[in-house]
Design an enzyme around this catalytic site. Structure first.
Site, PDB file in Angstrom:
ATOM      1  N   ARG A 159      54.777  36.483  82.039  1.00 29.63           N
ATOM      2  CA  ARG A 159      55.114  37.093  83.319  1.00 29.63           C
ATOM      3  C   ARG A 159      56.404  37.893  83.134  1.00 29.63           C
ATOM      4  O   ARG A 159      57.230  37.561  82.279  1.00 29.63           O
ATOM      5  CB  ARG A 159      55.333  36.025  84.387  1.00 29.63           C
ATOM      6  CG  ARG A 159      54.132  35.133  84.661  1.00 29.63           C
ATOM      7  CD  ARG A 159      54.492  34.066  85.697  1.00 29.63           C
ATOM      8  NE  ARG A 159      53.358  33.221  86.039  1.00 29.63           N
ATOM      9  CZ  ARG A 159      53.087  32.048  85.453  1.00 29.63           C
ATOM     10  NH1 ARG A 159      53.898  31.599  84.504  1.00 29.63           N
ATOM     11  NH2 ARG A 159      52.035  31.344  85.805  1.00 29.63           N
ATOM     12  N   LYS A 190      56.382  29.360  86.386  1.00 30.32           N
ATOM     13  CA  LYS A 190      56.384  29.036  87.815  1.00 30.32           C
ATOM     14  C   LYS A 190      56.627  27.549  88.022  1.00 30.32           C
ATOM     15  O   LYS A 190      56.175  26.713  87.252  1.00 30.32           O
ATOM     16  CB  LYS A 190      55.034  29.440  88.438  1.00 30.32           C
ATOM     17  CG  LYS A 190      54.883  30.928  88.702  1.00 30.32           C
ATOM     18  CD  LYS A 190      53.623  31.209  89.483  1.00 30.32           C
ATOM     19  CE  LYS A 190      53.526  32.671  89.876  1.00 30.32           C
ATOM     20  NZ  LYS A 190      52.287  32.961  90.634  1.00 30.32           N
ATOM     21  N   HIS A 268      52.119  42.809  85.055  1.00 26.81           N
ATOM     22  CA  HIS A 268      51.079  41.798  85.230  1.00 26.81           C
ATOM     23  C   HIS A 268      49.731  42.295  84.720  1.00 26.81           C
ATOM     24  O   HIS A 268      48.863  41.486  84.375  1.00 26.81           O
ATOM     25  CB  HIS A 268      50.985  41.382  86.702  1.00 26.81           C
ATOM     26  CG  HIS A 268      50.861  39.899  86.884  1.00 26.81           C
ATOM     27  ND1 HIS A 268      51.865  39.008  86.555  1.00 26.81           N
ATOM     28  CD2 HIS A 268      49.831  39.132  87.323  1.00 26.81           C
ATOM     29  CE1 HIS A 268      51.472  37.769  86.799  1.00 26.81           C
ATOM     30  NE2 HIS A 268      50.232  37.825  87.264  1.00 26.81           N
ATOM     31  N   ARG A 271      49.572  41.138  81.279  1.00 23.06           N
ATOM     32  CA  ARG A 271      49.256  39.695  81.247  1.00 23.06           C
ATOM     33  C   ARG A 271      47.751  39.492  81.465  1.00 23.06           C
ATOM     34  O   ARG A 271      47.113  38.696  80.771  1.00 23.06           O
ATOM     35  CB  ARG A 271      50.072  38.982  82.326  1.00 23.06           C
ATOM     36  CG  ARG A 271      49.795  37.478  82.450  1.00 23.06           C
ATOM     37  CD  ARG A 271      50.823  36.872  83.397  1.00 23.06           C
ATOM     38  NE  ARG A 271      50.422  35.594  83.949  1.00 23.06           N
ATOM     39  CZ  ARG A 271      50.654  34.418  83.368  1.00 23.06           C
ATOM     40  NH1 ARG A 271      51.242  34.372  82.183  1.00 23.06           N
ATOM     41  NH2 ARG A 271      50.280  33.286  83.955  1.00 23.06           N
ATOM     42  N   HIS A 294      48.818  28.171  83.534  1.00 20.99           N
ATOM     43  CA  HIS A 294      48.159  27.902  84.815  1.00 20.99           C
ATOM     44  C   HIS A 294      48.046  26.390  85.033  1.00 20.99           C
ATOM     45  O   HIS A 294      47.594  25.666  84.134  1.00 20.99           O
ATOM     46  CB  HIS A 294      46.760  28.513  84.849  1.00 20.99           C
ATOM     47  CG  HIS A 294      46.749  30.002  84.983  1.00 20.99           C
ATOM     48  ND1 HIS A 294      45.653  30.781  84.679  1.00 20.99           N
ATOM     49  CD2 HIS A 294      47.719  30.867  85.399  1.00 20.99           C
ATOM     50  CE1 HIS A 294      45.948  32.051  84.895  1.00 20.99           C
ATOM     51  NE2 HIS A 294      47.175  32.127  85.339  1.00 20.99           N
ATOM     52  N   TYR A 303      39.087  35.100  84.828  1.00 23.96           N
ATOM     53  CA  TYR A 303      38.950  35.984  83.669  1.00 23.96           C
ATOM     54  C   TYR A 303      37.562  35.911  83.047  1.00 23.96           C
ATOM     55  O   TYR A 303      37.171  36.801  82.303  1.00 23.96           O
ATOM     56  CB  TYR A 303      40.026  35.660  82.628  1.00 23.96           C
ATOM     57  CG  TYR A 303      41.409  35.956  83.152  1.00 23.96           C
ATOM     58  CD1 TYR A 303      41.848  37.262  83.325  1.00 23.96           C
ATOM     59  CD2 TYR A 303      42.268  34.929  83.527  1.00 23.96           C
ATOM     60  CE1 TYR A 303      43.107  37.544  83.836  1.00 23.96           C
ATOM     61  CE2 TYR A 303      43.535  35.201  84.036  1.00 23.96           C
ATOM     62  CZ  TYR A 303      43.939  36.501  84.186  1.00 23.96           C
ATOM     63  OH  TYR A 303      45.175  36.784  84.704  1.00 23.96           O
TER      64      TYR A 303
END
Length: 328
Positions: A159, A190, A268, A271, A294, A303
């Protein structure tokens, strides 16, 4: 994602908002961009409560549902409404911990459902063309930096907040760093979660080229006196300070145009490209989940839809029956 919009001053009547923003910034260590977005959404909450003549502590679920309907009627997308509600929900959860409210009025409120859009990813050839771009007319110092940035975003799936947080070396205060000898990037993702991702040979090569010239920045000595961040940051601007996410957006947009890409590339998108291309090559969904950081596998599963879309296009372009259908 777009750059974080400018923030107008919050209403002075609610110091609770300032306390909460300080809490998420200092104690939860949320990224500056996330704190800015929280400030915007909480300003909306203040405005809605003021219109209804309510202090924040007396807001009820019925009020929140009505305000959500107003946002939807005003054209706000379901995904945007979900982000607003998530911010409000977190705010009232904090108020509960502070014993300022007895119940969370946003707890059971959900945004309208919306179709999940596919993330935008570059084709493999376009991503490679961007990564291999060498602008002979550019300032060599900035060119070395920008090539390393592209290689890390695309080669590691970072990120932009993780990338700008990278330091030269590991330390107890570092948000992230690169261990070139081990071939790893250590980042703070995150929710304050740390993870390590491999740094490929091309990214390592670009990083070594950047590190060889990094300290040639004329503004670096003054920046070290003015702001210690400039001394430890891996990526710098010409002012000697830590390179910002906004600057990376600008550089990528200009770089994608120089590479002749039709898409205006943003961090992004690289990414997304990383995740899509690794999944196409390996079919290892769990591995891609770990590389991206994630928490939930369902976030990564989007994806697989990109991968299927890629296969469908290949079928349409190559299969004899698909060609026969087109000729009718």
């Amino acid at each position: 994602m777009n750059d974080a919009p400018a923030i107008d001053p919050l209403p002075a009547a609610d110091p609770l908002i300032d306390r909460y923003l300080a809490h998420v910034r200092v104690e939860r260590r949320l990224a500056a961009r996330t704190v800015d977005l929280y400030a915007i959404h909480l300003k909306t909450l203040c405005e809605k409560a003021a219109e209804s003549g309510l202090p924040l502590a007396r807001v009820q679920t019925a009020h929140v549902r009505r305000w959500m309907t107003q946002l939807h009627s005003a054209g706000r997308e379901p995904r945007g409404i979900a982000l607003v509600l998530s911010c409000w929900r977190s705010f009232y959860r904090w108020m509960g911990h502070e014993r300022l409210v007895e119940a969370n009025p946003v707890q059971d409120v959900r945004a309208p459902k919306a179709g999940r859009p596919l993330p935008k990813a570059l084709a493999v050839d376009d991503a490679v063309r961007l990564a291999e771009l060498h602008d002979a007319n550019a300032d060599p110092w900035a060119e070395a930096r920008d090539r390393a940035i592209v290689e890390l975003l695309y080669g590691c799936g970072l990120r932009v907040s993780e990338l700008v947080g990278l330091d030269l070396v590991a330390s107890k205060d570092a948000r992230g760093w690169i261990d070139l000898d081990a071939g790893d990037a250590h980042v703070l993702g995150k929710g304050g979660k740390r993870r390590s991702v491999p740094v490929g040979s091309k990214a390592a090569e670009a990083l070594r080229a950047w590190l060889a010239v990094r300290d040639d920045c004329a503004a670096l000595p003054a920046a070290r006196l003015r702001d210690p961040e400039g001394a430890v940051a891996l990526f710098l601007g010409r002012n000697g300070n830590r390179f910002s996410a906004h600057s990376i957006w600008k550089q990528l947009k200009a770089r994608s145009a120089k590479a002749g890409l039709n898409a205006s590339v943003h961090p992004h998108m690289l990414r997304h490209s990383f995740a899509s291309h690794v999944l196409q090559s390996s079919s290892d969904l769990r591995g891609v989940q770990e590389l991206l950081g994630h928490a939930n596998i369902t976030t990564t599963q989007v994806y697989t839809r990109l991968d299927f879309q890629h296969l469908a296009k290949a079928y349409d372009a190559a299969h004899p029956r698909a060609q026969a259908k087109k000729d009718k």
